[in-house]
Design an enzyme around this catalytic site. Sequence first.
Site, PDB file in Angstrom:
ATOM      1  N   ASP A  28       5.230  -2.063   3.730  1.00  0.00           N
ATOM      2  CA  ASP A  28       3.852  -1.554   3.802  1.00  0.00           C
ATOM      3  C   ASP A  28       3.821  -0.041   3.560  1.00  0.00           C
ATOM      4  O   ASP A  28       4.767   0.666   3.905  1.00  0.00           O
ATOM      5  CB  ASP A  28       3.269  -1.886   5.187  1.00  0.00           C
ATOM      6  CG  ASP A  28       1.748  -1.807   5.193  1.00  0.00           C
ATOM      7  OD1 ASP A  28       1.136  -1.682   4.110  1.00  0.00           O
ATOM      8  OD2 ASP A  28       1.178  -1.867   6.295  1.00  0.00           O
ATOM      9  N   SER A  73       0.865 -11.187  -0.692  1.00  0.00           N
ATOM     10  CA  SER A  73       0.469 -12.222   0.267  1.00  0.00           C
ATOM     11  C   SER A  73      -0.644 -13.092  -0.321  1.00  0.00           C
ATOM     12  O   SER A  73      -1.291 -12.713  -1.311  1.00  0.00           O
ATOM     13  CB  SER A  73      -0.006 -11.584   1.568  1.00  0.00           C
ATOM     14  OG  SER A  73      -1.314 -11.068   1.401  1.00  0.00           O
ATOM     15  N   ASN A  76      -3.630 -11.059  -0.703  1.00  0.00           N
ATOM     16  CA  ASN A  76      -3.680  -9.888  -1.590  1.00  0.00           C
ATOM     17  C   ASN A  76      -4.528 -10.099  -2.852  1.00  0.00           C
ATOM     18  O   ASN A  76      -4.822  -9.131  -3.573  1.00  0.00           O
ATOM     19  CB  ASN A  76      -2.264  -9.441  -1.987  1.00  0.00           C
ATOM     20  CG  ASN A  76      -1.531  -8.699  -0.877  1.00  0.00           C
ATOM     21  OD1 ASN A  76      -0.306  -8.705  -0.810  1.00  0.00           O
ATOM     22  ND2 ASN A  76      -2.266  -8.045   0.022  1.00  0.00           N
ATOM     23  N   ARG A 200       1.970  -5.430  13.209  1.00  0.00           N
ATOM     24  CA  ARG A 200       1.531  -6.835  13.219  1.00  0.00           C
ATOM     25  C   ARG A 200       2.369  -7.609  12.204  1.00  0.00           C
ATOM     26  O   ARG A 200       3.050  -7.016  11.369  1.00  0.00           O
ATOM     27  CB  ARG A 200       0.037  -6.943  12.908  1.00  0.00           C
ATOM     28  CG  ARG A 200      -0.396  -6.247  11.641  1.00  0.00           C
ATOM     29  CD  ARG A 200      -1.888  -6.456  11.342  1.00  0.00           C
ATOM     30  NE  ARG A 200      -2.290  -5.591  10.268  1.00  0.00           N
ATOM     31  CZ  ARG A 200      -2.893  -4.400  10.423  1.00  0.00           C
ATOM     32  NH1 ARG A 200      -3.183  -3.954  11.628  1.00  0.00           N
ATOM     33  NH2 ARG A 200      -3.212  -3.670   9.372  1.00  0.00           N
ATOM     34  N   SER A 202       1.110 -10.014  10.001  1.00  0.00           N
ATOM     35  CA  SER A 202       0.383 -10.226   8.736  1.00  0.00           C
ATOM     36  C   SER A 202       0.786 -11.517   8.018  1.00  0.00           C
ATOM     37  O   SER A 202       0.959 -11.514   6.791  1.00  0.00           O
ATOM     38  CB  SER A 202       0.544  -9.022   7.810  1.00  0.00           C
ATOM     39  OG  SER A 202      -0.030  -7.873   8.380  1.00  0.00           O
TER      40      SER A 202
HETATM   41  C1  FPP Z   1       1.718  -3.155   1.022  1.00  0.00           C
HETATM   42  O1  FPP Z   1       1.373  -1.791   0.918  1.00  0.00           O
HETATM   43  C2  FPP Z   1       2.482  -3.522  -0.155  1.00  0.00           C
HETATM   44  C3  FPP Z   1       2.113  -4.516  -1.002  1.00  0.00           C
HETATM   45  C4  FPP Z   1       0.905  -5.333  -0.812  1.00  0.00           C
HETATM   46  C5  FPP Z   1       2.911  -4.810  -2.196  1.00  0.00           C
HETATM   47  C6  FPP Z   1       4.402  -4.645  -2.033  1.00  0.00           C
HETATM   48  C7  FPP Z   1       5.018  -4.727  -3.366  1.00  0.00           C
HETATM   49  C8  FPP Z   1       6.022  -3.961  -3.785  1.00  0.00           C
HETATM   50  C9  FPP Z   1       6.771  -2.996  -2.952  1.00  0.00           C
HETATM   51  C10 FPP Z   1       6.491  -4.114  -5.165  1.00  0.00           C
HETATM   52  C11 FPP Z   1       7.698  -5.007  -5.188  1.00  0.00           C
HETATM   53  C12 FPP Z   1       7.462  -6.015  -6.153  1.00  0.00           C
HETATM   54  C13 FPP Z   1       8.396  -6.785  -6.677  1.00  0.00           C
HETATM   55  C14 FPP Z   1       7.988  -7.836  -7.576  1.00  0.00           C
HETATM   56  C15 FPP Z   1       9.827  -6.620  -6.388  1.00  0.00           C
HETATM   57  P1  FPP Z   1      -0.167  -1.421   0.799  1.00  0.00           P
HETATM   58  O2  FPP Z   1      -0.531  -1.413  -0.643  1.00  0.00           O
HETATM   59  O3  FPP Z   1      -0.987  -2.337   1.636  1.00  0.00           O
HETATM   60  O4  FPP Z   1      -0.134   0.034   1.371  1.00  0.00           O
HETATM   61  P2  FPP Z   1      -1.256   0.761   2.233  1.00  0.00           P
HETATM   62  O5  FPP Z   1      -1.276   0.068   3.578  1.00  0.00           O
HETATM   63  O6  FPP Z   1      -0.751   2.147   2.309  1.00  0.00           O
HETATM   64  O7  FPP Z   1      -2.550   0.631   1.477  1.00  0.00           O
END
Ligand code: FPP
Length: 247
Positions: A28, A73, A76, A200, A202
Amino acid sequence: MAMKNISGPSADAAGRRAVPQHIAIIMDGNGRWATRQGLPRKAGHAAGAETFRRITRYCRDIGVKHFTVYAFSTENWKRSQDEVSALMLLLKKYLIEAIETMAQEHVKLYVMGDITRLTPELQALSRRALETAKTVDGMQANVCFNYGGRDEIVRAARKYAEDYAAGKAASLDEALFSTYLDSAGIPDPELIIRTGGEQRTSNFLLWQSAYSEYVFTDTLWPDFQPEDIDRAIEALNHRDRRYGGAK
Ligand code: FPP
């Protein structure tokens, strides 16, 4: 359990520490990381994918056998088209790369989740990765994509019900039900790390996390370093895991 030479309070007499067989991570903080730098959210995911590559190699090197990350998820899909497309493109890029490099990297890349909602191209790449992984020796890296813990349990229940109705399944117990999950054959994670400051689950690994230890860190995923894995393992090795029993 795999061991690595290291000193410190959780090391054994021979100077080796216990390394978990299975580490899982809720990656995250990509969006906040990007916003803080004046970049679009998708730049945070691209940076996060590089962190995934770095941490995967580190876990392999210290002897972890299974490494599972939450990349996309079932919830998402609510994000902007631009962000969803960027995440799909990253999956494509990493699958193509993994198919080519799994043997030399000694990392078997699997996609966990309901891939039927992905494009035919991504489904085909996921299947090719699975086939390639079967021929490779190494750590198993599971990328959870269109994954939700509840969805996984419902899909497993449906499959079991079909088998039972067809006379192909015995009466249900926990061990049998586990074989219908995406994680069939994979030990439950001893350690689940969540970056980005939230505390959490999630909808991540709901069944498998029954006795997992959680480590939460404020570090945003793109900033996460191998030393953060070391710190989390250190914390795990100081926990008193009783599995419902008493001392
Ligand atoms: C949550 O951070 C992260 C995600 C929903 C995506 C995670 C994906 C990657 C790290 C890329 C890896 C992918 C592959 C295919 C290897 P957020 O976007 O919710 O962050 P925020 O809480 O700061 O908004």
